[in-house]
Design a protein around this motif. Structure first.
Motif, PDB file in Angstrom:
ATOM      1  N   ALA A  34      14.741  -4.399  -2.388  1.00 12.08           N
ATOM      2  CA  ALA A  34      14.812  -4.948  -0.885  1.00 12.08           C
ATOM      3  C   ALA A  34      14.336  -4.022   0.271  1.00 12.08           C
ATOM      4  O   ALA A  34      13.667  -4.467   1.096  1.00 12.08           O
ATOM      5  N   ILE A  35      14.573  -2.707  -0.197  1.00 17.12           N
ATOM      6  CA  ILE A  35      14.001  -1.829   1.062  1.00 17.12           C
ATOM      7  C   ILE A  35      12.511  -1.688   0.784  1.00 17.12           C
ATOM      8  O   ILE A  35      11.795  -1.713   1.787  1.00 17.12           O
ATOM      9  N   ALA A  36      11.717  -1.900  -0.532  1.00 11.91           N
ATOM     10  CA  ALA A  36      10.405  -2.045  -0.163  1.00 11.91           C
ATOM     11  C   ALA A  36       9.942  -3.091   0.378  1.00 11.91           C
ATOM     12  O   ALA A  36       9.011  -3.394   1.035  1.00 11.91           O
ATOM     13  N   GLN A  37      10.470  -4.339   0.099  1.00 15.88           N
ATOM     14  CA  GLN A  37      10.500  -5.629   0.623  1.00 15.88           C
ATOM     15  C   GLN A  37      10.237  -5.585   2.237  1.00 15.88           C
ATOM     16  O   GLN A  37       9.072  -6.096   2.912  1.00 15.88           O
ATOM     17  N   LYS A  38      11.328  -5.097   2.903  1.00  9.60           N
ATOM     18  CA  LYS A  38      11.493  -4.962   4.114  1.00  9.60           C
ATOM     19  C   LYS A  38      10.479  -3.741   4.795  1.00  9.60           C
ATOM     20  O   LYS A  38       9.973  -3.770   5.685  1.00  9.60           O
ATOM     21  N   GLY A  39      10.628  -2.630   4.070  1.00  6.59           N
ATOM     22  CA  GLY A  39       9.767  -1.411   4.691  1.00  6.59           C
ATOM     23  C   GLY A  39       8.424  -1.541   4.363  1.00  6.59           C
ATOM     24  O   GLY A  39       7.671  -0.985   5.219  1.00  6.59           O
ATOM     25  N   PHE A  40       7.839  -2.383   3.698  1.00  6.35           N
ATOM     26  CA  PHE A  40       6.582  -2.381   3.491  1.00  6.35           C
ATOM     27  C   PHE A  40       6.188  -4.081   3.997  1.00  6.35           C
ATOM     28  O   PHE A  40       5.107  -4.415   3.470  1.00  6.35           O
ATOM     29  N   GLY A  41       6.895  -4.440   4.785  1.00  3.76           N
ATOM     30  CA  GLY A  41       6.693  -6.088   4.920  1.00  3.76           C
ATOM     31  C   GLY A  41       5.834  -6.363   6.277  1.00  3.76           C
ATOM     32  O   GLY A  41       5.238  -5.261   6.771  1.00  3.76           O
ATOM     33  N   THR A  42       5.627  -7.294   6.706  1.00  2.00           N
ATOM     34  CA  THR A  42       4.856  -7.542   7.811  1.00  2.00           C
ATOM     35  C   THR A  42       5.157  -6.952   9.060  1.00  2.00           C
ATOM     36  O   THR A  42       6.276  -6.923   9.506  1.00  2.00           O
ATOM     37  N   GLY A  43       4.158  -6.210   9.527  1.00  6.67           N
ATOM     38  CA  GLY A  43       4.661  -5.502  10.937  1.00  6.67           C
ATOM     39  C   GLY A  43       4.596  -4.085  10.554  1.00  6.67           C
ATOM     40  O   GLY A  43       4.634  -3.307  11.596  1.00  6.67           O
ATOM     41  N   THR A  44       4.686  -3.760   9.370  1.00  9.01           N
ATOM     42  CA  THR A  44       4.873  -2.236   9.125  1.00  9.01           C
ATOM     43  C   THR A  44       3.695  -1.599   8.773  1.00  9.01           C
ATOM     44  O   THR A  44       3.635  -0.443   8.474  1.00  9.01           O
ATOM     45  N   ASN A  45       2.629  -2.253   8.206  1.00  5.34           N
ATOM     46  CA  ASN A  45       1.617  -1.722   7.387  1.00  5.34           C
ATOM     47  C   ASN A  45       0.368  -1.173   8.128  1.00  5.34           C
ATOM     48  O   ASN A  45      -0.272  -0.539   7.552  1.00  5.34           O
ATOM     49  N   GLU A  46       0.344  -1.517   9.589  1.00  2.03           N
ATOM     50  CA  GLU A  46      -0.634  -0.810  10.127  1.00  2.03           C
ATOM     51  C   GLU A  46      -0.197   0.652  10.468  1.00  2.03           C
ATOM     52  O   GLU A  46      -1.056   1.783  10.291  1.00  2.03           O
ATOM     53  N   LEU A  47       1.053   0.716  10.541  1.00  5.30           N
ATOM     54  CA  LEU A  47       1.549   2.449  10.657  1.00  5.30           C
ATOM     55  C   LEU A  47       1.269   2.798   9.325  1.00  5.30           C
ATOM     56  O   LEU A  47       0.808   4.200   9.202  1.00  5.30           O
ATOM     57  N   TYR A  48       1.731   2.213   8.264  1.00  7.61           N
ATOM     58  CA  TYR A  48       1.430   2.726   6.867  1.00  7.61           C
ATOM     59  C   TYR A  48       0.011   3.317   6.716  1.00  7.61           C
ATOM     60  O   TYR A  48      -0.271   4.582   6.423  1.00  7.61           O
ATOM     61  N   ASP A  49      -0.816   2.317   7.194  1.00  3.07           N
ATOM     62  CA  ASP A  49      -2.348   2.754   6.837  1.00  3.07           C
ATOM     63  C   ASP A  49      -2.883   3.775   7.969  1.00  3.07           C
ATOM     64  O   ASP A  49      -3.617   4.436   7.371  1.00  3.07           O
ATOM     65  N   ARG A  50      -2.234   3.974   9.007  1.00  2.00           N
ATOM     66  CA  ARG A  50      -2.794   4.892   9.880  1.00  2.00           C
ATOM     67  C   ARG A  50      -2.228   6.249   9.458  1.00  2.00           C
ATOM     68  O   ARG A  50      -2.656   7.444   9.710  1.00  2.00           O
ATOM     69  N   ALA A  51      -0.790   6.247   9.066  1.00  2.17           N
ATOM     70  CA  ALA A  51      -0.127   7.573   8.840  1.00  2.17           C
ATOM     71  C   ALA A  51      -0.217   8.206   7.357  1.00  2.17           C
ATOM     72  O   ALA A  51      -0.107   9.362   7.236  1.00  2.17           O
ATOM     73  N   ARG A  52      -0.553   7.385   6.499  1.00  2.87           N
ATOM     74  CA  ARG A  52      -0.530   7.997   5.140  1.00  2.87           C
ATOM     75  C   ARG A  52      -2.078   8.652   4.858  1.00  2.87           C
ATOM     76  O   ARG A  52      -3.008   8.301   5.363  1.00  2.87           O
ATOM     77  N   PRO A  53      -2.106   9.744   4.184  1.00  8.08           N
ATOM     78  CA  PRO A  53      -3.248  10.434   3.850  1.00  8.08           C
ATOM     79  C   PRO A  53      -4.291   9.737   3.009  1.00  8.08           C
ATOM     80  O   PRO A  53      -3.665   9.035   2.064  1.00  8.08           O
ATOM     81  N   SER A  54      -5.545  10.116   2.993  1.00  3.73           N
ATOM     82  CA  SER A  54      -6.426   9.638   2.033  1.00  3.73           C
ATOM     83  C   SER A  54      -6.311  10.428   0.843  1.00  3.73           C
ATOM     84  O   SER A  54      -5.409  11.313   0.640  1.00  3.73           O
ATOM     85  N   TYR A  55      -7.440  10.382   0.058  1.00  5.27           N
ATOM     86  CA  TYR A  55      -7.321  11.175  -1.212  1.00  5.27           C
ATOM     87  C   TYR A  55      -8.641  12.115  -1.312  1.00  5.27           C
ATOM     88  O   TYR A  55      -9.528  11.867  -0.780  1.00  5.27           O
ATOM     89  N   GLN A  56      -8.164  13.334  -1.772  1.00 11.53           N
ATOM     90  CA  GLN A  56      -9.142  14.311  -1.702  1.00 11.53           C
ATOM     91  C   GLN A  56     -10.504  13.856  -2.765  1.00 11.53           C
ATOM     92  O   GLN A  56     -10.297  13.560  -3.854  1.00 11.53           O
ATOM     93  N   ALA A  57     -11.665  14.760  -2.062  1.00 14.51           N
ATOM     94  CA  ALA A  57     -12.854  14.223  -2.972  1.00 14.51           C
ATOM     95  C   ALA A  57     -12.986  14.667  -4.192  1.00 14.51           C
ATOM     96  O   ALA A  57     -13.503  14.041  -5.163  1.00 14.51           O
ATOM     97  N   GLU A  58     -12.227  16.030  -4.670  1.00  9.92           N
ATOM     98  CA  GLU A  58     -12.326  16.550  -5.752  1.00  9.92           C
ATOM     99  C   GLU A  58     -11.461  15.855  -6.857  1.00  9.92           C
ATOM    100  O   GLU A  58     -11.773  15.551  -8.224  1.00  9.92           O
ATOM    101  N   CYS A  59     -10.319  15.103  -6.350  1.00  7.56           N
ATOM    102  CA  CYS A  59      -9.799  14.313  -7.245  1.00  7.56           C
ATOM    103  C   CYS A  59     -10.294  13.065  -7.600  1.00  7.56           C
ATOM    104  O   CYS A  59     -10.388  12.607  -8.607  1.00  7.56           O
ATOM    105  N   LEU A  60     -11.040  12.494  -6.521  1.00  5.72           N
ATOM    106  CA  LEU A  60     -11.939  11.243  -6.858  1.00  5.72           C
ATOM    107  C   LEU A  60     -12.941  11.673  -7.843  1.00  5.72           C
ATOM    108  O   LEU A  60     -13.271  10.767  -8.688  1.00  5.72           O
TER     109      LEU A  60
END
Length: 301
Positions: A34-60
């Motif tokens: 339930a927490i994931a469904q609401k916390g990652f639901g419509t209207g929350t994902n633009e913030l998620y995409d902006r706030a979460r870090p990408s992945y280091q080149a050496e890891c890729l």
């Protein structure tokens, strides 16, 4: 990033450490936490995409070496979310000629919508699916990649069976997570303590419940013992970046407004003290954000 809960009778998983007892309840009345469904639901994902870090080149680069094939690879990315990992992979120079087709799988409608808007590459596509129901044909994939998502898996045995089904012989699964390094600075440990108290029994990566995968009969019969690597590094931080990152957590996103405001106030105090902070540019208010990336590789027998 999230996956569904298949219909199971209510059950509890207890994680114990010296100071923690965690109880996770899964019911027959919902398809996702339930927490994931609401916390990652419509209207929350633009913030998620902006706030979460990408992945280091050496890891890729490390992930590219998992497959020894020189031919363009068939890749399945499960729990692709808003496309943060997808975009990093598609843009990485060592992957430029290595991707034949990338099929992204994501159960969240809101996250798929952001993925579609932000990923623009004709080698890739996204569909609705889950860890144990990808919709990919037998033996199609050279590589399965799961970024920042597998801790949400509801059934490790069923997921392992699905991975084995869609992988080619000698294919592999790569699990990757970015994680704030609480040992890297006092303020980061305080940041983690401030938000983690609100987890509400969700199966977060730090709890290690996902490690049960490697002892399931399905995994043991289909895969070699896992290989693990870890990288430590620093990202750019500011008060806004750190606050946004906290608010992008599913369990923070679902808090009532007054509780969410209290978290923001507590974080502000933590950042004002700045225990162990290493400045990048004090005048601009930027400093180091200690991070780690964890990669686990499981190779098909």
């Amino acid at each position: 990033m999230i996956t569904d809960l298949v219909s199971l009778r209510a059950q509890r998983f207890v994680f114990a450490s010296s100071t923690l007892n965690l109880r996770l309840t899964r019911t027959m009345t919902t398809n996702v936490y339930a927490i994931a469904q609401k916390g990652f639901g419509t209207g929350t994902n633009e913030l998620y995409d902006r706030a979460r870090p990408s992945y280091q080149a050496e890891c890729l680069s490390y992930i590219r070496q998992v497959s020894k094939s020189t031919a363009p690879l068939n890749i399945v990315e499960i729990g692709a979310g808003t496309g943060i990992f997808t975009r990093a992979l598609l843009a990485h120079s060592e992957w430029a000629t290595s991707i034949g087709t990338l099929r992204a799988i994501e159960p969240s409608d809101g996250m798929r919508d952001v993925w579609t808007k932000t990923v623009n590459d004709n080698r890739s596509s996204i569909i609705k699916g889950t860890f144990d129901n990808t919709g990919v044909e037998d033996g199609w994939a050279d590589l399965i990649i799961i970024a920042q998502a597998f801790h949400w898996c509801p059934d490790y045995g069923k997921a392992s069976a699905e991975f084995g089904r869609i992988l080619k012989k000698d294919g592999a699964v790569v699990f990757i997570w970015n994680r704030e390094d609480r040992d890297g600075a006092g303020w980061v440990a305080q940041f983690c303590d401030c938000i983690e108290v609100h987890e509400q029994g969700t199966p977060q990566f730090r709890l290690g419940l996902w490690r049960e995968t490697f002892s399931t009969p399905e995994y043991i019969s289909l895969f070699h013992p896992q290989e693990e690597e870890e990288w430590a590094y620093h990202l750019l931080a500011s008060e806004q970046i750190v606050t946004d990152r906290a608010q992008s957590k599913s369990y923070i996103a679902v808090l009532p407004p007054d509780e969410k405001a209290k978290v923001a106030d507590d974080l502000k105090g933590i950042l004002e003290r700045g225990d162990g902070r290493v400045w990048i540019n004090k005048e601009e208010g930027t400093y180091q954000f200690p991070y780690k990336t964890y990669i686990v590789v499981s190779r098909k027998k």
